[in-house]
Design a protein around this motif. Structure first.
Motif, mmCIF file in Angstrom:
data_model
loop_
_atom_site.group_PDB
_atom_site.id
_atom_site.type_symbol
_atom_site.label_atom_id
_atom_site.label_comp_id
_atom_site.label_asym_id
_atom_site.label_seq_id
_atom_site.Cartn_x
_atom_site.Cartn_y
_atom_site.Cartn_z
ATOM 1 N N ALA A 346 0.858 -1.162 -0.143
ATOM 2 C CA ALA A 346 0.074 0.053 -0.162
ATOM 3 C C ALA A 346 0.868 1.233 0.020
ATOM 4 O O ALA A 346 0.882 2.117 -0.720
ATOM 5 C CB ALA A 346 -0.924 -0.067 1.096
ATOM 6 N N ALA A 350 1.353 3.780 -2.974
ATOM 7 C CA ALA A 350 1.127 5.165 -2.838
ATOM 8 C C ALA A 350 2.030 6.186 -3.151
ATOM 9 O O ALA A 350 2.214 7.279 -3.835
ATOM 10 C CB ALA A 350 0.780 5.566 -1.289
ATOM 11 N N ARG A 353 2.358 6.694 -6.817
ATOM 12 C CA ARG A 353 1.359 7.462 -7.472
ATOM 13 C C ARG A 353 1.472 8.921 -7.310
ATOM 14 O O ARG A 353 1.216 9.710 -7.860
ATOM 15 C CB ARG A 353 0.190 7.106 -6.848
ATOM 16 C CG ARG A 353 -0.662 5.709 -7.455
ATOM 17 C CD ARG A 353 -1.790 5.358 -6.924
ATOM 18 N NE ARG A 353 -2.527 4.100 -7.529
ATOM 19 C CZ ARG A 353 -3.527 3.648 -6.946
ATOM 20 N NH1 ARG A 353 -4.270 4.152 -6.058
ATOM 21 N NH2 ARG A 353 -4.182 2.504 -7.798
ATOM 22 N N ARG A 397 -2.231 14.705 -7.311
ATOM 23 C CA ARG A 397 -1.783 13.348 -7.017
ATOM 24 C C ARG A 397 -2.034 12.711 -5.753
ATOM 25 O O ARG A 397 -2.048 11.517 -5.344
ATOM 26 C CB ARG A 397 -0.300 13.010 -7.413
ATOM 27 C CG ARG A 397 0.219 13.127 -8.909
ATOM 28 C CD ARG A 397 1.765 12.965 -8.981
ATOM 29 N NE ARG A 397 2.520 12.984 -9.981
ATOM 30 C CZ ARG A 397 2.596 11.720 -10.931
ATOM 31 N NH1 ARG A 397 2.356 10.591 -10.432
ATOM 32 N NH2 ARG A 397 3.004 11.778 -12.237
ATOM 33 N N ALA A 399 -4.908 12.513 -4.122
ATOM 34 C CA ALA A 399 -6.089 11.682 -3.970
ATOM 35 C C ALA A 399 -5.934 10.299 -4.313
ATOM 36 O O ALA A 399 -6.386 9.326 -3.652
ATOM 37 C CB ALA A 399 -7.306 12.389 -4.829
ATOM 38 N N ARG A 400 -5.150 9.839 -5.471
ATOM 39 C CA ARG A 400 -5.168 8.611 -5.734
ATOM 40 C C ARG A 400 -3.977 7.856 -4.731
ATOM 41 O O ARG A 400 -4.118 6.726 -4.692
ATOM 42 C CB ARG A 400 -4.463 8.409 -7.254
ATOM 43 C CG ARG A 400 -5.238 9.183 -8.120
ATOM 44 C CD ARG A 400 -5.874 7.889 -9.036
ATOM 45 N NE ARG A 400 -5.070 7.023 -9.428
ATOM 46 C CZ ARG A 400 -4.910 5.890 -9.779
ATOM 47 N NH1 ARG A 400 -5.923 5.421 -9.934
ATOM 48 N NH2 ARG A 400 -4.229 4.979 -10.513
ATOM 49 N N LEU A 402 -3.780 8.567 -1.594
ATOM 50 C CA LEU A 402 -4.623 8.386 -0.061
ATOM 51 C C LEU A 402 -5.558 7.160 -0.630
ATOM 52 O O LEU A 402 -5.631 6.462 0.456
ATOM 53 C CB LEU A 402 -5.390 9.472 -0.008
ATOM 54 C CG LEU A 402 -4.552 10.613 0.834
ATOM 55 C CD1 LEU A 402 -5.590 12.175 0.602
ATOM 56 C CD2 LEU A 402 -3.807 10.422 1.974
ATOM 57 N N GLU A 403 -5.812 7.060 -1.753
ATOM 58 C CA GLU A 403 -7.017 5.521 -2.052
ATOM 59 C C GLU A 403 -5.940 4.190 -1.934
ATOM 60 O O GLU A 403 -6.602 3.459 -1.395
ATOM 61 C CB GLU A 403 -7.257 5.774 -3.708
ATOM 62 C CG GLU A 403 -8.631 6.227 -4.006
ATOM 63 C CD GLU A 403 -9.017 6.526 -5.448
ATOM 64 O OE1 GLU A 403 -8.534 5.540 -6.034
ATOM 65 O OE2 GLU A 403 -9.508 7.561 -5.788
ATOM 66 N N ALA A 404 -4.682 4.358 -2.169
ATOM 67 C CA ALA A 404 -3.791 3.320 -2.270
ATOM 68 C C ALA A 404 -3.678 3.036 -0.862
ATOM 69 O O ALA A 404 -3.643 1.840 -0.389
ATOM 70 C CB ALA A 404 -2.437 3.702 -2.903
ATOM 71 N N GLU A 406 -5.899 3.416 1.411
ATOM 72 C CA GLU A 406 -6.851 2.900 2.432
ATOM 73 C C GLU A 406 -6.895 1.238 2.782
ATOM 74 O O GLU A 406 -6.816 0.644 1.902
ATOM 75 C CB GLU A 406 -8.000 3.042 1.598
ATOM 76 C CG GLU A 406 -8.692 4.460 1.483
ATOM 77 C CD GLU A 406 -10.053 4.653 0.485
ATOM 78 O OE1 GLU A 406 -10.698 3.643 0.156
ATOM 79 O OE2 GLU A 406 -10.016 5.976 0.176
#
Length: 429
Positions: A346, A350, A353, A397, A399-400, A402-404, A406
């Motif tokens: 993760a 992140a 990204r 960059r 947002a993507r 932070l998605e990773a 989660e």
């Protein structure tokens, strides 16, 4: 010219689970390197190997054929023995940076031919290129001179080393045949044996951020590579090491250089220091040097002296400020408790990204992008305190990234204990 074999027959033999002969292997590697075997034919053969495997004899011959596709370096003229380390790649794995100068300071020459990052695993050359002026490309003569003068070199492998592997690696990357033990082992070992080192230590990562997620797979890969090295007359040892959680407290290029310098200065995170010293001891012993403990050499500052000389020899300024990303974003702990999990994959995705890594070989990377960790598994954290800081030049960059993240970390009630693997899980020799 007429070819002694037909590519279709070789593909069919492996498709039907037959063992390829030495002559078939020699021919197919040579013919592929010179373009007589087409890309789609090699793709089919790689998939047949992926699905049906190879015997130890086939892997050894395949590796040897890839070595013979190019030049072999010869370090026998150096005044000191050689030792090298190869890591199968991970997240926050900056170990080559402090390790090469430390081992050089112990009296061993370290010809560290390194690569660039792809996907979530970082590349040593990308990290060092964050240092102003430093260059990765050296001629063989420059490399020899630097090994004699400084004792350590970290540079890009020349095009002449195992060209068959270079071609096949790119093909495997786009045909879903990367994660195959015979092809991984032969890829790594053809380059390392062609490089001509006398002793080799393999750092085979295991865990979520590694190529090999489980111990059995990592053990199979390590033992296959150790056997290939020994068969080729190279003193070879493998350590299986923990890649469940990132190494150290930084992931990214300039961030990892800074942490590596801290280690050489006598500080740095305990896990990075522990693994650096463990690998250094194996490299020094493998080279036949006795009576020197790398832990003492690290404490004396001689590793730092070798680092400065190594960076300067390749045009870098060891005193220059390192690039810093323009934007940052802090992730806060959602609650009080104990950080019991911080997933390496993760964090690696992140960081990638954020711009620290690349999706394709030709992509640029940001020197300042990456992640600083403020806590590692086992740490007691308070809600609202910083867990990690994300860095990038391009705020869109975040947002993507932070998605990773989660689901990539877990805070449990106080008193909980994380289930931690040791840094060095196992040794194979």
């Amino acid at each position: 010219m007429s070819e002694p074999f037909d590519a279709v027959d070789v593909i069919a033999a492996k498709r039907d689970r037959q063992e390829l002969s030495d002559a078939q292997i020699d021919w197919v590697i040579d013919a592929y390197t010179r373009g007589a075997v087409a890309e789609e034919q090699m793709s089919a053969l790689a998939m047949a190997i992926y699905l049906n495997g190879m015997s130890q004899g086939e892997i050894a011959r395949w590796t040897d054929a890839m070595i013979r596709s190019g030049e072999r370096l010869d370090f026998s003229g150096l005044s000191r023995p050689t030792s090298d380390k190869h890591s199968t790649g991970g997240v926050g794995d900056k170990i080559t940076l402090p390790l090469a100068p430390l081992v050089a300071a112990c009296g061993v020459a370290v010809p560290q031919l390194s690569g660039r990052g792809l996907g979530h695993t970082g590349g040593t050359l990308d990290k060092l290129e964050a240092i102003p002026g430093w260059r990765a490309s050296l001629s063989n003569d420059e490399m020899m001179r630097q090994l004699e003068d400084v004792g350590a070199v970290i540079c890009a492998a020349g095009a002449g080393l195992a060209p068959a592997d270079k071609k096949l690696y790119a093909l495997r990357d786009v045909t879903g045949t990367v994660s195959c033990v015979p092809l991984i082992a032969s890829s790594i070992m053809s380059k390392k044996i062609a490089e001509g080192t006398g002793s080799l230590v393999l750092d085979v990562k295991v865990g979520s951020g590694a190529f090999m997620k489980d111990l059995d797979g990592a053990r199979e890969l390590a033992s296959t590579m150790v056997r290939l090295g020994k068969d080729a007359g190279v003193h070879t040892v493998a350590l299986l090491t923990n890649m469940q959680t990132p190494l150290g407290l930084t992931v990214g290029n300039a961030l990892e250089v800074r942490e590596s310098v801290e280690v050489l200065a006598g500080g740095g995170p305990p896990d990075v220091v522990e693994l650096t010293v463990a690998l250094a001891r194996e490299m020094v012993a493998g080279a036949g040097v006795s009576g020197v403990d790398p832990a003492d050499v690290l404490a004396s500052g001689r590793g730092m002296d070798a680092w400065r000389r190594m960076i300067q020899a390749q045009g870098g300024d060891p005193d220059a400020g390192l690039p810093v990303a323009k934007e940052s974003h802090t992730v806060l702990a959602p609650a009080d408790g104990v950080l019991v999990q911080l997933d390496a994959l993760a964090v690696g995705v992140a960081s990638w990204r954020l711009g620290a890594g690349r999706a394709r070989k030709e992509d640029p990377v940001q020197a300042g992008a990456g992640i600083e960790l403020h806590a590692k598994p086992g740490a007691v954290v308070q809600g609202g305190e910083p867990l990690m800081t994300l860095h990038t030049d391009e705020p869109e960059r975040f947002a993507r990234a932070l998605e990773a993240l989660e689901g990539g970390y877990l805070i449990a009630p106080e008193g909980s204990r994380p289930d931690l693997m040791p840094i060095v899980v196992e040794r194979l020799a």
